[in-house]
Scaffold this active site. Sequence first.
Site, PDB file in Angstrom:
ATOM      1  CD  GLU A   1      -2.853  -1.380   2.296  1.00 56.86           C
ATOM      2  OE1 GLU A   1      -2.846  -0.524   3.202  1.00 56.86           O
ATOM      3  OE2 GLU A   1      -3.620  -2.354   2.302  1.00 56.86           O
TER       4      GLU A   1
ATOM      5  CG  ASN B   1      -0.729  -6.844  -1.587  1.00 54.03           C
ATOM      6  OD1 ASN B   1      -1.357  -7.337  -2.518  1.00 54.03           O
ATOM      7  ND2 ASN B   1      -1.182  -6.817  -0.345  1.00 54.03           N
TER       8      ASN B   1
ATOM      9  CG  HIS C   1      -9.993  -5.526   0.286  1.00 51.95           C
ATOM     10  ND1 HIS C   1     -10.305  -6.648   1.031  1.00 51.95           N
ATOM     11  CD2 HIS C   1      -8.672  -5.322   0.468  1.00 51.95           C
ATOM     12  CE1 HIS C   1      -9.217  -7.093   1.644  1.00 51.95           C
ATOM     13  NE2 HIS C   1      -8.209  -6.300   1.310  1.00 51.95           N
TER      14      HIS C   1
ATOM     15  CD  GLU D   1      -4.836  -7.817   1.331  1.00 53.13           C
ATOM     16  OE1 GLU D   1      -5.704  -7.063   1.824  1.00 53.13           O
ATOM     17  OE2 GLU D   1      -3.603  -7.652   1.494  1.00 53.13           O
TER      18      GLU D   1
ATOM     19  CG  ASP E   1     -12.994  -8.674   1.178  1.00 56.11           C
ATOM     20  OD1 ASP E   1     -12.883  -7.689   0.416  1.00 56.11           O
ATOM     21  OD2 ASP E   1     -12.506  -8.686   2.332  1.00 56.11           O
TER      22      ASP E   1
HETATM   23  O1  9MR Z   1      -7.973  -8.088   8.041  1.00 55.14           O
HETATM   24  C1  9MR Z   1      -7.038  -7.303   8.740  1.00 55.14           C
HETATM   25  C2  9MR Z   1      -7.656  -6.795  10.030  1.00 55.14           C
HETATM   26  O2  9MR Z   1      -7.869  -7.880  10.921  1.00 55.14           O
HETATM   27  C3  9MR Z   1      -6.775  -5.760  10.660  1.00 55.14           C
HETATM   28  O3  9MR Z   1      -7.433  -5.184  11.780  1.00 55.14           O
HETATM   29  C4  9MR Z   1      -6.457  -4.681   9.637  1.00 55.14           C
HETATM   30  C5  9MR Z   1      -5.588  -3.602  10.213  1.00 55.14           C
HETATM   31  O4  9MR Z   1      -5.160  -2.717   9.267  1.00 55.14           O
HETATM   32  O5  9MR Z   1      -5.816  -5.273   8.524  1.00 55.14           O
HETATM   33  C6  9MR Z   1      -6.650  -6.134   7.855  1.00 55.14           C
HETATM   34  O6  9MR Z   1      -6.027  -6.632   6.695  1.00 55.14           O
HETATM   35  C7  9MR Z   1      -5.669  -5.653   5.724  1.00 55.14           C
HETATM   36  C8  9MR Z   1      -4.416  -6.153   5.059  1.00 55.14           C
HETATM   37  O7  9MR Z   1      -3.421  -6.412   6.020  1.00 55.14           O
HETATM   38  C9  9MR Z   1      -3.906  -5.154   4.022  1.00 55.14           C
HETATM   39  N1  9MR Z   1      -4.937  -4.819   3.091  1.00 55.14           N
HETATM   40  C10 9MR Z   1      -6.231  -4.431   3.637  1.00 55.14           C
HETATM   41  C11 9MR Z   1      -6.717  -5.479   4.619  1.00 55.14           C
HETATM   42  C12 9MR Z   1      -8.090  -5.118   5.151  1.00 55.14           C
HETATM   43  O8  9MR Z   1      -8.025  -3.941   5.903  1.00 55.14           O
END
Ligand code: 9MR
Length: 475
Positions: free
Chosen positions: A173, A214, A250, A278, A280
């Site tokens: 990111e 990513n 997402h 990732e 969804d």
């Molecule tokens: O799914 C993850 C969630 O449990 C955490 O609280 C969150 C914190 O930033 O991160 C989520 O996963 C993220 C991933 O690491 C990077 N891309 C976005 C995902 C969804 O927020």
Amino acid sequence: MSPLVRRAAVVFAAGAALLSGFAVHGGAQAQERAADASASVAAEAATLREAAAAHGKFVGTAVADGRLGNSTYTGIAGSQFSSVTAENVMKWESIEPSRGSFSFAAGDRLVDFAQSHDQQVWGHTLVWHSQLPDWVRNGGFSPAVLTQVMNNHITTVMDHYEGDVAYWDVVNEAFNEDGSLRSSVFSDTLGQGFIAEAFRTARAADPNAKLCINDYNTEGLGAKSNGLYNLVSSLLSQGVPIDCVGFQSHFILDSIPSSLQANMQRFADLGLELVITELDIRITLPADSSELQRQGQQFASVTNTCLALDACKGVTVWGFGDADSWVPGVFDGQGAACLYDNNYQAKPAFDAMLTALGGTPGGGDPDPDPGDPPGDCRATYTVTNRWNAGSVVQVSIVTDSALSGWSVTFSLPSGRITSGWNAAYAQSGTSVTATNVSYNGSVGAGGTLSFGFQTDSGAQYATPTVSLNGEACSA
Ligand code: 9MR
């Protein structure tokens, strides 16, 4: 990692090489046989991982460490997916919460889980502005010291998981929505050069891991994906070691970018591997049945895009159960974004994704793993009682390998399970998944597991194929 752990990782890689080597070196006839075998595996596969493997792709899921004690969860995670990503436990705040003090226990749990289920591990993530401990974010380090802090983190983590993690999200990111570089302690202190530095350090730490960048909202053509494309092109032209691009994906229902394939294609043209990392698809709650059907079509369409691109190596979903999804906690009133519902029942999205991969929901699979000796398990499926509107079925399986959890799939062509014993049941249409309960997950090599259930149908049908942890058992 222990030699045992390393050996398991090598066996996984050798299995993949065997599959592709067969098609490449086996001559025309062998290629035809391989294609036939693939087609019939795909046609009969009852799990996502079997069906995806027939195309040479993986299908993955993010795994929540806190759910590894839930046997329904581990049964699905272990049987349906061939790749796992740590949802949180390999992030900087978890692994190096204070400077120089590393904590690998939770990440190691995931690696152990993956190796006992013949799965690839996807490492997430080394350098990211979020879930970054305060000591880094607000450390006030000079450029030289921050470079040393970043490189030490990358090197220590990758050394620890060398041989166990196949792909790493090295940088996560890094972009703003307009395609410019996001402000973070890394970019603010080191400039854009932190990205090349991170990749070079990662390659030196584990020369065999695939190194990825990513991001989200980079799936379709647009300003943000242009920024990513320009950066990646320039890294490649400078000889920076980068192997792949992760498209997080997402998505929002009915908003899959129409340029997904065109966008991925331009990255493929740079010679990179691509992965949907990732996936969804969130819906405004409550989701109605037409929305759930459309969601299924959209999971299928993203899957088809990956199948259409040789460079796309796999699709990972960001958790498989709605109960575990990050979405409702972040987007008020939205959710239902995953393949399974809050009770781990397969949703239309599951059947649609499996069908897109060429599998058959509820179907059997004579030999999902070419190269694996047949006869890992033998199943008996006995209807012990039957009347006009009901039946009682008893299933027993002898397993050649020791199990630390099991998930059994088969089809029930008629009726629904109304009660059962010695397993937790999930039924979607004619597909049934029976998962061990707390007291019967461990079975020694040569041991037997058994469970039974009652249905509301007295119909007669042929004995279904019974699969144990994704492998079809002989009858
Ligand atoms: O799914 C993850 C969630 O449990 C955490 O609280 C969150 C914190 O930033 O991160 C989520 O996963 C993220 C991933 O690491 C990077 N891309 C976005 C995902 C969804 O927020």
